[in-house]
Design an enzyme around this catalytic site. Structure first.
Site, PDB file in Angstrom:
ATOM      1  N   CYS A  15      37.428  44.714  44.289  1.00  0.00           N
ATOM      2  CA  CYS A  15      36.887  43.607  43.487  1.00  0.00           C
ATOM      3  C   CYS A  15      37.855  43.364  42.339  1.00  0.00           C
ATOM      4  CB  CYS A  15      35.463  43.889  43.018  1.00  0.00           C
ATOM      5  SG  CYS A  15      35.299  45.332  41.933  1.00  0.00           S
ATOM      6  N   ASN A  18      36.828  46.777  39.469  1.00  0.00           N
ATOM      7  CA  ASN A  18      36.502  48.092  40.067  1.00  0.00           C
ATOM      8  C   ASN A  18      35.489  48.868  39.222  1.00  0.00           C
ATOM      9  OD1 ASN A  18      38.264  51.140  41.054  1.00  0.00           O
ATOM     10  ND2 ASN A  18      36.643  50.083  42.141  1.00  0.00           N
ATOM     11  N   CYS A  20      32.009  47.253  39.055  1.00  0.00           N
ATOM     12  CA  CYS A  20      30.679  46.778  39.493  1.00  0.00           C
ATOM     13  C   CYS A  20      30.557  46.749  41.023  1.00  0.00           C
ATOM     14  CB  CYS A  20      30.378  45.391  38.932  1.00  0.00           C
ATOM     15  SG  CYS A  20      30.281  45.349  37.125  1.00  0.00           S
ATOM     16  N   ARG A  21      31.190  45.753  41.654  1.00  0.00           N
ATOM     17  CA  ARG A  21      30.926  45.522  43.070  1.00  0.00           C
ATOM     18  C   ARG A  21      31.608  46.520  44.000  1.00  0.00           C
ATOM     19  NH1 ARG A  21      32.979  39.603  42.873  1.00  0.00           N
ATOM     20  NH2 ARG A  21      34.278  40.696  41.335  1.00  0.00           N
ATOM     21  N   SER A  22      32.924  46.735  43.821  1.00  0.00           N
ATOM     22  CA  SER A  22      33.604  47.627  44.787  1.00  0.00           C
ATOM     23  C   SER A  22      33.186  49.096  44.653  1.00  0.00           C
ATOM     24  CB  SER A  22      35.131  47.449  44.769  1.00  0.00           C
ATOM     25  OG  SER A  22      35.685  47.801  43.539  1.00  0.00           O
ATOM     26  N   ASP A 132      29.600  38.075  41.376  1.00  0.00           N
ATOM     27  CA  ASP A 132      29.960  39.035  40.334  1.00  0.00           C
ATOM     28  C   ASP A 132      28.794  39.175  39.343  1.00  0.00           C
ATOM     29  OD1 ASP A 132      31.100  40.558  38.398  1.00  0.00           O
ATOM     30  OD2 ASP A 132      32.917  39.343  38.210  1.00  0.00           O
TER      31      ASP A 132
END
Ligand code: 4NP
Length: 166
Positions: A15, A18, A20-22, A132
């Site tokens: 993401c 690095n 939150c999402r990934s 996001d």
């Protein structure tokens, strides 16, 4: 136990930051892989296209949302994607289209990695981005978990099939 000569695979989730999402995708996929008994055969990591948060733990909101589903993200730390990743990993999966654009621009010509959108593995969400949640509402983190769980199941099905040699 690791079967001698058994096929292996590796996945890098990417993401922007690095945090939150990934890292959420990494934690969720690690759990799905463990449940299937494939932890010794699938290497999993995550990284950001940008270095804004290098060395930091995942966002406290991402950690709390994952903990609600029994997934611990606390030991993960952020890092930036590097050029070796493109030869080290079989799959490099972007959380959104901007991440994918940056990955394609950075990709060296000798890379054999499958670089694509993670949600292409989520039935009904193909071609879409994981929104996001960093600047959004708190429930954005639960939505990320829902999406990455669906995509993670689809990805694991493909990898397990490929590793079985069919
Ligand atoms: P991520 O979310 O890419 O899912 O880790 C973000 C984290 C930080 C920032 C943007 C997105 N930031 O601008 O600092």
């Amino acid at each position: 136990m690791n079967t001698p000569g058994a096929r292996t695979s590796s996945v890098l989730f990417v993401c922007l930051g690095n945090i939150c999402r990934s890292p959420t995708a990494e934690g969720v996929f690690r759990t799905l892989v463990a449940v299937e008994g494939l932890s010794d055969r699938i290497r999993i990591d995550s990284a950001g296209t940008h270095a804004y948060h290098t060395g930091e733990s995942p966002d406290v909101r991402a950690q709390a949302a994952a903990r609600d589903r029994g997934i611990d993200l606390s030991v993960q730390t952020a890092r930036q994607v590097n050029v070796e990743d493109f030869t080290d990993f079989d799959y490099i999966l972007a959380m959104d289209k901007e991440n994918l654009y940056h990955l394609e621009a950075f990709r060296p010509p000798n890379s054999q990695a499958r670089v694509g959108l993670f949600l292409d593995y989520a039935q009904g969400h193909e071609g879409q981005s994981v929104p996001d949640p960093y600047f959004g509402a708190k429930n954005g983190f639960a939505h990320v978990l829902d999406l990455v769980e669906t995509a993670g199941r689809g990805l694991l099905e493909e990898i397990a099939h490929a590793m079985s040699g069919d």
